[in-house]
Write an enzyme that holds these catalytic residues in place. Sequence first.
Site, PDB file in Angstrom:
ATOM      1  CB  THR A 167      -0.981  -0.143   1.321  1.00 34.72           C
ATOM      2  OG1 THR A 167      -1.535   1.443   1.376  1.00 34.72           O
ATOM      3  CG2 THR A 167      -0.215  -0.252   2.596  1.00 34.72           C
ATOM      4  CB  CYS A 210      -4.023   4.827  -4.301  1.00 39.19           C
ATOM      5  SG  CYS A 210      -5.317   3.886  -3.465  1.00 39.19           S
TER       6      CYS A 210
END
Length: 229
Positions: free
Chosen positions: A83, A196
Site C-alpha cells: 500500500t 494508491c
Amino acid sequence: MKTIGIIGGISFESTITYYKLINEEIAKKLGGLNSAKIILHSVNFKEIEKYQSQNLWDESAKILSLCAKKLENAGADFIIIATNTMHKIYDDVQMQVKIPILHIATSTAKALQQANINQVGLIGTKYTMNENFYKEKLLDQGIKTLIPCQKDMQIVNEIIFDELCRGIFKESSKKTYLEIVDKLRQQGALGIILACTEIGLLIKQEDTQIPLFDTSILHALDAANQALS
C-alpha cells in the site's frame, strides 16, 4: 531465491495484484514452474481505515509492526507493505525489525529516473497527496511532484475509499480520474504516479497518452528482482 514478506489487505484487491505480479515476474525470469517464495500477512482493512480517519497513526504502526515481526520470525528475508498510504509509518515499522522493508516510493523513483522524468503528478489518498512522507522520498531523488487542487483531491480520495477499496469500478469515476490527470499534465507533469495501489485497477496506460507509473506494479516487480538478487 529470497523469501518476500508481504503486509497485505490494505486493500485485499491490490494485494491480489501484488501476489500475481511477483509470481509472474519470477516465472518469467527463471522459467518453467518457478514461482516466488512469499509469506503473506493480511490485515483487517477496517481497523486500519478507522485509525487513519481518526489520525491515530501510532495505532496503525503497532498493527503493522506486529505483522512485520511475524513475517521476520517466519523467515522472510525482506518485507514489502502493499500500500502507499501506510508508508507514512514506514520508519516506525522498519525500526521494529532487522530485515529491510522495501519502500514503495524508492521503487517508483527508480522507474521515473529510468524514464528521465523529474516532474510528476501525484494522485492517491488524501494522506499521500497532502503530506510529505511520500513526496520527500521522491524529492530526495530529484523528482518534483504536483498534486491536484483541494476539490479534486477530495474526489480522488472518496472514489478510492467508497469504490475502489470495495471492488467497485465505475466508468464515471474513470472519466473523472482521467480529467484530473489531464489537469496535472496541463500544469507541467511529465508523468503521473498512481500513488494508491487500487487506482491502477481503474485507469490504465491505454486510457491516456501521458505516462502512468502504477506504484503497485513497480513495487511488485522491484520486490521480485530483489528476491532474485
